[in-house]
Enzyme design. Structure first.
Site, mmCIF file in Angstrom:
data_model
loop_
_atom_site.group_PDB
_atom_site.id
_atom_site.type_symbol
_atom_site.label_atom_id
_atom_site.label_comp_id
_atom_site.label_asym_id
_atom_site.label_seq_id
_atom_site.Cartn_x
_atom_site.Cartn_y
_atom_site.Cartn_z
ATOM 1 N N ASP A 94 0.742 -1.261 0.100
ATOM 2 C CA ASP A 94 -0.043 0.083 0.006
ATOM 3 C C ASP A 94 0.605 1.242 0.070
ATOM 4 O O ASP A 94 0.335 2.332 -0.279
ATOM 5 C CB ASP A 94 -0.896 0.170 1.076
ATOM 6 C CG ASP A 94 -2.062 -0.797 1.104
ATOM 7 O OD1 ASP A 94 -2.226 -1.415 0.086
ATOM 8 O OD2 ASP A 94 -2.843 -0.870 2.083
ATOM 9 N N MET A 139 -6.071 -2.740 -5.494
ATOM 10 C CA MET A 139 -5.862 -2.872 -3.969
ATOM 11 C C MET A 139 -5.282 -1.321 -3.429
ATOM 12 O O MET A 139 -4.889 -0.457 -4.145
ATOM 13 C CB MET A 139 -4.918 -3.845 -3.526
ATOM 14 C CG MET A 139 -5.368 -5.122 -3.834
ATOM 15 S SD MET A 139 -4.177 -6.467 -3.147
ATOM 16 C CE MET A 139 -5.325 -7.847 -2.902
ATOM 17 N N GLY A 140 -5.515 -1.242 -2.292
ATOM 18 C CA GLY A 140 -4.924 0.102 -1.532
ATOM 19 C C GLY A 140 -6.166 0.378 -0.447
ATOM 20 O O GLY A 140 -7.139 0.930 -0.949
#
Lengths: 350, 350
Positions: A94, A139-140
């Protein structure tokens, strides 16, 4: 952590060199991973396990939750009079840790996403009318570092992506749809990269308001936004809109491991070992960029307290605009992290 | 084809060498692509365009639909007395052309899928209880060649995948669910690879019976099976089951282009040019494997009529079993097509 609590911890002292070096590009956390948040009652058994094995140095690999864990264990050890050095090792795709230039893991996942965006774009452009629009869900959790990486190979209005959605910026469905339509009319295809966790003015957007499944314990499972948005785009433009969800593949794909990332992952680990041996504690290793060309990066130590509980979102200057562009500054930041440069193929017919 | 019908065709005679060689690893079809099925009324304008430019050699790049197209145009030209050589060039990631050992495009997509399965597996194994099960949805219209590639790095019961669903084998939901449960109980994680087009005893399975969206023209859009099956697995086992959908990324990812595949793509193109120059027509270039170690492959010519309208599904000896295994024979077939061997990382703790 599960191992420390349960008392079952692996002995890593006799790993062969070949096994160790094969881990350099291994997908997944070789020691396993946990999403468990440390509870007060966990600390005593952890210290008991450490004591039982005579362990006085603890390295926790992870992000800001792990920093909190490290502080709690260290504090409790201090109160109990147990000699313990805690030196954390940064790791999160992330890239949302504060006090560091970037986080190991990010470069490789970003490399995947940059290439996936380029590839899906060329694919959609070639497919034309039969399948011209694709939304890629990335994602994240709270920050758009990964989604923003989709812009790496965008040089002009034609190149993908044509929209990037990040958690830092409120998502307006009508703005998004207008932008997709505009890009499709202009280029004959359109690509959007959206973080799985984008939020609209009223919180979770369309597809996320109703869980697609609630398990027997009552835990709701939500769809990401891509499927919902693909329906909206298809309906509006009357053409097929795909939604791709690389999921865990984006963080575990061996062919796109960034050599820089792999090298730095080893570097921060070694730095943590040296720091603990030198008596440091309650710190996490950080990466400090010296220069971009040639790329130089060094390690430093930062107090865990400065990292714990904090999230580094994209700064203003790195935020994507509404057409999928990021600044030259962001690309200069990102490029060296991706490892060996990609040879971007020319367009045959453009 | 769209270009030939509309009369707007690009002039490729003055492409620079650098542009040409940059296409070797370019994602997407550089000349564009079409899903249009040739209609009777298309042939006259196509021949008119060819005549207008004095073109007497036609290369169509594609699969069995393209073979039919080639035959139709060639037949009509013969009737009209127009001198035309038609030599097709094979290309389909689905690998379902008859009369050839394999198809350009397959090796690279298969490399992606083999690695995605390995990576998602290591990821799920590391995540453990917080996210132990993943279903990966793979392309492949009528044949399971791509899905079967997910088995490449499976050496034992522990390794992923633990189930492979292919269009050739009727899909039974209860068998699948039982198998996922068994693998999860045994290994602490489980991975399934399913073709987007698997069919149950009553045709389309659960998630495919209701379109997730019907556009204004009445075209239904169906979900693939992964999302539906992920819900079933989550419900049965009470743990999170992910569903990943790499979509067009699996066929457009530059870092995982198989060098063998890229080399052979060039080889079949060159062979087609030579064949047409030598007066051949109504044929398609095929690949003939000489040996596996060292891998040797040569080109041949096959009449279009033998390829048109036929689909090569997985032969019995290459079909996956119910635990995600394929035979040594299949892996020997597949391995050289994947290009440079992957260094499979060892397990640290197993």
């Amino acid at each position: 952590m599960e191992g420390l609590i349960s008392g079952k911890i692996p002995d890593l002292t006799e790993i062969s060199t070949s096994k160790l070096s094969s881990l350099d590009t291994a997908p997944g956390a070789a020691l396993g991973s946990t999403r468990r948040k440390l509870r007060d009652e966990d600390v005593a058994p952890i210290l008991a396990t450490l004591d039982q094995h005579g362990i006085h140095i603890l390295h926790i690999i992870g992000g800001n939750d792990s920093a909190e864990t490290g502080m709690s264990i260290s504090n409790e050890a201090r109160i109990m009079g147990y000699d313990l050095k805690v030196v954390n090792v940064p790791k999160t795709i992330d890239n949302d840790l504060t006090e560091t230039d970037h986080c190991p893991g990010y470069g490789s996942a970003a490399r995947f996403i940059a290439q996936a965006t380029l590839g899906a774009g060329r694919d959609a452009a070639a497919m034309g009318i039969s399948s011209p629009i694709t939304i890629i869900e990335i994602m994240g959790r709270d920050a758009g570092w990964l989604s923003a990486a989709g812009s790496m190979y965008k040089r002009d209005r034609y190149d993908p992506p044509h929209y990037i959605g990040v958690p830092e910026i409120t998502f307006y469905e009508d703005v998004f749809l207008l932008r997709m339509e505009e890009a499709y009319r202009e280029n004959g295809y359109a690509i959007a990269v959206v973080a799985e966790n984008i939020k609209g003015p009223e919180g979770a957007i369309g597809g996320q308001t109703e869980p697609w499944f609630v398990d027997d314990f009552g835990h709701p499972y939500y769809d990401g936004p891509a499927r919902y948005l693909a329906e909206k785009v298809s309906r509006r433009l009357g053409v097929r809109c795909r939604h791709e969800k690389p999921g865990t593949i984006q963080r575990s794909f061996m062919d796109s491991v960034s050599k820089t990332d792999a090298m730095e992952a080893r570097m921060v680990g070694e730095a943590a070992i040296k720091a603990a041996a030198a008596g440091e504690t309650d710190v996490i290793v950080s990466l400090v960029r010296g220069s971009n060309s040639p790329y130089k990066c060094d390690v430093n130590l930062v107090p865990l307290g400065k990292v714990a509980g904090n999230t580094r979102t994209l700064p203003e200057k790195y935020l994507p605009d509404e057409s999928g562009n990021t600044s030259g500054e962001f690309k200069e930041y990102l490029e060296p992290l991706l490892g060996e440069p990609l040879q971007i193929p020319e367009h045959l017919l453009r």
